[in-house]
Write a protein that holds these residues in place. Structure first.
Motif, PDB file in Angstrom:
ATOM      1  N   UNK A  41       0.874  -1.173   0.000  1.00  0.00           N
ATOM      2  CA  UNK A  41       0.000   0.000   0.000  1.00  0.00           C
ATOM      3  C   UNK A  41       0.907   1.218   0.000  1.00  0.00           C
ATOM      4  N   UNK A  42       0.894   1.961  -1.108  1.00  0.00           N
ATOM      5  CA  UNK A  42       1.890   3.021  -1.288  1.00  0.00           C
ATOM      6  C   UNK A  42       1.293   4.411  -1.286  1.00  0.00           C
ATOM      7  N   UNK A  43       1.788   5.250  -0.362  1.00  0.00           N
ATOM      8  CA  UNK A  43       1.374   6.650  -0.279  1.00  0.00           C
ATOM      9  C   UNK A  43       2.516   7.593  -0.626  1.00  0.00           C
ATOM     10  N   UNK A  44       3.575   7.070  -1.248  1.00  0.00           N
ATOM     11  CA  UNK A  44       4.760   7.893  -1.553  1.00  0.00           C
ATOM     12  C   UNK A  44       4.884   8.149  -3.045  1.00  0.00           C
ATOM     13  N   UNK A  45       4.898   7.091  -3.853  1.00  0.00           N
ATOM     14  CA  UNK A  45       5.026   7.237  -5.297  1.00  0.00           C
ATOM     15  C   UNK A  45       6.408   7.666  -5.721  1.00  0.00           C
ATOM     16  N   UNK A  46       6.492   8.343  -6.866  1.00  0.00           N
ATOM     17  CA  UNK A  46       7.769   8.827  -7.371  1.00  0.00           C
ATOM     18  C   UNK A  46       8.754   7.705  -7.631  1.00  0.00           C
ATOM     19  N   UNK A  47      10.009   7.938  -7.246  1.00  0.00           N
ATOM     20  CA  UNK A  47      11.085   6.980  -7.509  1.00  0.00           C
ATOM     21  C   UNK A  47      10.941   5.694  -6.709  1.00  0.00           C
ATOM     22  N   UNK A  48      10.032   5.667  -5.743  1.00  0.00           N
ATOM     23  CA  UNK A  48       9.877   4.467  -4.912  1.00  0.00           C
ATOM     24  C   UNK A  48       9.058   3.384  -5.613  1.00  0.00           C
ATOM     25  N   UNK A  49       8.332   3.721  -6.678  1.00  0.00           N
ATOM     26  CA  UNK A  49       7.471   2.738  -7.328  1.00  0.00           C
ATOM     27  C   UNK A  49       8.256   1.536  -7.844  1.00  0.00           C
ATOM     28  N   UNK A  50       9.389   1.771  -8.481  1.00  0.00           N
ATOM     29  CA  UNK A  50      10.191   0.678  -9.010  1.00  0.00           C
ATOM     30  C   UNK A  50      10.635  -0.293  -7.923  1.00  0.00           C
ATOM     31  N   UNK A  51      11.303   0.191  -6.868  1.00  0.00           N
ATOM     32  CA  UNK A  51      11.697  -0.715  -5.781  1.00  0.00           C
ATOM     33  C   UNK A  51      10.514  -1.443  -5.155  1.00  0.00           C
ATOM     34  N   UNK A  52       9.371  -0.791  -5.065  1.00  0.00           N
ATOM     35  CA  UNK A  52       8.212  -1.450  -4.482  1.00  0.00           C
ATOM     36  C   UNK A  52       7.768  -2.642  -5.323  1.00  0.00           C
ATOM     37  N   UNK A  53       7.701  -2.456  -6.628  1.00  0.00           N
ATOM     38  CA  UNK A  53       7.300  -3.559  -7.505  1.00  0.00           C
ATOM     39  C   UNK A  53       8.320  -4.677  -7.433  1.00  0.00           C
ATOM     40  N   UNK A  54       9.600  -4.332  -7.418  1.00  0.00           N
ATOM     41  CA  UNK A  54      10.644  -5.366  -7.326  1.00  0.00           C
ATOM     42  C   UNK A  54      10.604  -6.082  -5.975  1.00  0.00           C
ATOM     43  N   UNK A  55      10.043  -5.433  -4.967  1.00  0.00           N
ATOM     44  CA  UNK A  55       9.931  -6.046  -3.649  1.00  0.00           C
ATOM     45  C   UNK A  55       8.709  -6.914  -3.467  1.00  0.00           C
ATOM     46  N   UNK A  56       7.889  -7.041  -4.520  1.00  0.00           N
ATOM     47  CA  UNK A  56       6.707  -7.898  -4.452  1.00  0.00           C
ATOM     48  C   UNK A  56       7.039  -9.314  -4.874  1.00  0.00           C
ATOM     49  N   UNK A  93       6.035 -12.869  -6.825  1.00  0.00           N
ATOM     50  CA  UNK A  93       5.353 -13.103  -8.096  1.00  0.00           C
ATOM     51  C   UNK A  93       3.846 -13.112  -7.860  1.00  0.00           C
ATOM     52  N   UNK A  94       3.135 -12.375  -8.685  1.00  0.00           N
ATOM     53  CA  UNK A  94       1.696 -12.237  -8.515  1.00  0.00           C
ATOM     54  C   UNK A  94       1.305 -11.192  -7.489  1.00  0.00           C
ATOM     55  N   UNK A  95       2.294 -10.447  -6.978  1.00  0.00           N
ATOM     56  CA  UNK A  95       2.034  -9.435  -5.957  1.00  0.00           C
ATOM     57  C   UNK A  95       1.271  -8.246  -6.493  1.00  0.00           C
ATOM     58  N   UNK A  96       0.644  -7.494  -5.572  1.00  0.00           N
ATOM     59  CA  UNK A  96      -0.207  -6.368  -5.951  1.00  0.00           C
ATOM     60  C   UNK A  96       0.276  -5.090  -5.276  1.00  0.00           C
ATOM     61  N   UNK A  97       0.406  -4.051  -6.061  1.00  0.00           N
ATOM     62  CA  UNK A  97       0.736  -2.726  -5.549  1.00  0.00           C
ATOM     63  C   UNK A  97      -0.484  -1.834  -5.701  1.00  0.00           C
ATOM     64  N   UNK A  98      -0.901  -1.224  -4.592  1.00  0.00           N
ATOM     65  CA  UNK A  98      -1.992  -0.249  -4.639  1.00  0.00           C
ATOM     66  C   UNK A  98      -1.385   1.124  -4.395  1.00  0.00           C
ATOM     67  N   UNK A  99      -1.516   2.004  -5.368  1.00  0.00           N
ATOM     68  CA  UNK A  99      -0.942   3.352  -5.291  1.00  0.00           C
ATOM     69  C   UNK A  99      -2.047   4.345  -4.974  1.00  0.00           C
ATOM     70  N   UNK A 100      -1.891   5.063  -3.853  1.00  0.00           N
ATOM     71  CA  UNK A 100      -2.871   6.101  -3.520  1.00  0.00           C
ATOM     72  C   UNK A 100      -2.182   7.415  -3.195  1.00  0.00           C
ATOM     73  N   UNK A 101      -1.009   7.599  -3.789  1.00  0.00           N
ATOM     74  CA  UNK A 101      -0.201   8.784  -3.542  1.00  0.00           C
ATOM     75  C   UNK A 101      -0.496   9.878  -4.554  1.00  0.00           C
ATOM     76  N   UNK A 102      -0.232  11.119  -4.140  1.00  0.00           N
ATOM     77  CA  UNK A 102      -0.287  12.238  -5.076  1.00  0.00           C
ATOM     78  C   UNK A 102       1.119  12.589  -5.571  1.00  0.00           C
ATOM     79  N   UNK A 103       2.062  11.678  -5.339  1.00  0.00           N
ATOM     80  CA  UNK A 103       3.461  11.950  -5.667  1.00  0.00           C
ATOM     81  C   UNK A 103       3.895  11.564  -7.064  1.00  0.00           C
ATOM     82  N   UNK A 104       2.986  11.002  -7.876  1.00  0.00           N
ATOM     83  CA  UNK A 104       3.328  10.666  -9.251  1.00  0.00           C
ATOM     84  C   UNK A 104       4.272   9.485  -9.345  1.00  0.00           C
TER      85      UNK A 104
END
Length: 326
Positions: A218-233, A235-246
């Motif tokens: 569950x991500x409220x940061x966005x920006x450059x953190x999106x890549x590491x977050x996806x890599x930290x999932x 297989x079959x993991x889910x990322x929910x983005x609710x940030x205004x950080x793009x």
């Protein structure tokens, strides 16, 4: 009454007549006002109160126009209601209410539309209301979008923020998470707070090891953190983005592990599924009444010190919700 507006990022205290509620509106004497990250970010590009000294709140009197209003959560007591409001909604002077104000939330008295208003139960304070209702709805909605299953590993970013510290708790209370990782900018300063709320591990955004792969984030940061977050999932993991950080992602980072990203916006739920929105709100109050969900207020500032409140959020130094008190 006093209200705070901004012009090019500079906050201004104005002394203006108390407004009269129009159709569908409540006039609420505010007891607590929630400061939100989107509002702080809104001021940041101007380089004024969001990036400069924290003593920029000045009194310019009532100029009637010019400076823009600042929205946010409000909680307080209804002083007056608009035409036909009592008959249509049951709201009446003396009621304790909370809700999201899109106009002048930073004020001694705010106009709150009845569609965004809800009653504050007896077991809750005004601080509880602004900390729990909107941030809790965002947190619960983001969790629902992740489709959690019992026993999974959850990763929550901005875990000490107004919504993040509630998402952390709800991941276990509502999602049945078996392991919760809280990600923050300063683990040393925030670790004790987050572990007390149920985090099994606290990591920094720059850490190389976030522990076992997460089933969902569950991500409220966005920006450059999106890549590491996806890599930290996993297989079959889910990322929910609710940030205004793009931020952006490369498609191959999703395809390789059959991972998914879902964007979540609570405003859409409020507009298109009001019954679900109300049901989530009631669930939050039930969990709070049972002592299971604990909204935290990091700091409360006088209304005229709004710039100090913005500075605390800008520095990411808050542990929970930041509140203004008229």
């Amino acid at each position: 009454m006093r209200r705070i507006r901004h012009r090019h990022g500079t906050l201004t205290v104005q002394h203006v007549p108390t407004p009269a509620p129009g159709p569908g509106e409540l006039l609420v004497r505010t007891e607590a006002i929630g400061v939100t990250l989107p509002v702080v970010r809104k001021l940041a590009p101007h380089g004024g109160a969001a990036d400069g000294p924290v003593d920029e709140v000045v009194d310019e009197g009532d100029d009637g126009a010019g400076p823009e209003p600042l929205g946010g959560e409000v909680a307080g007591v209804v002083e007056a209601v608009g035409p036909d409001v009592a008959e249509a909604t049951g709201f009446a002077p003396g009621d304790r209410v909370t809700g999201l104000c899109f106009g002048d939330a930073y004020s001694d008295a705010a106009l709150l539309h009845t569609a965004m208003a809800s009653a504050v139960p007896d077991h809750a304070t005004a601080h509880d209301a602004v900390a729990l209702v909107r941030g809790g709805l965002v947190a619960l909605g983001a969790l629902e979008a992740a489709h959690p299953r019992p026993g999974e590993t959850a990763l929550v970013t901005a875990a000490a923020s107004g919504a993040g510290h509630l998402a952390l708790q709800l991941a276990r209370l509502r999602g049945g998470a078996g392991h919760i990782v809280a990600a923050v900018g300063d683990p040393a300063a925030k670790g004790d707070f987050l572990r007390a709320l149920g985090a099994d591990a606290v990591v920094g955004y720059g850490d190389t090891d976030w522990g076992p792969p997460a089933d969902y984030a569950l991500d409220a940061v966005g920006g450059a953190l999106l890549g590491p977050l996806v890599r930290g999932l996993t297989d079959g993991g889910r990322l929910v983005a609710y940030s205004s950080g793009g931020g952006t992602l490369a498609a191959h980072e999703l395809l390789a592990g059959a991972k998914s990203v879902t964007g979540f916006q609570i405003g859409r739920v409020a507009r298109e599924r009001p019954a679900l929105y109300a049901a989530w709100r009631e669930e939050l109050w039930r969990l709070h009444a049972a002592g299971e969900l604990r909204p935290a207020v990091a700091a409360a500032f006088p209304l005229a010190e709004a710039a100090h409140a913005h500075a605390l959020i800008r520095a990411r130094g808050n542990l929970g919700k930041v509140v203004l008190e008229p």
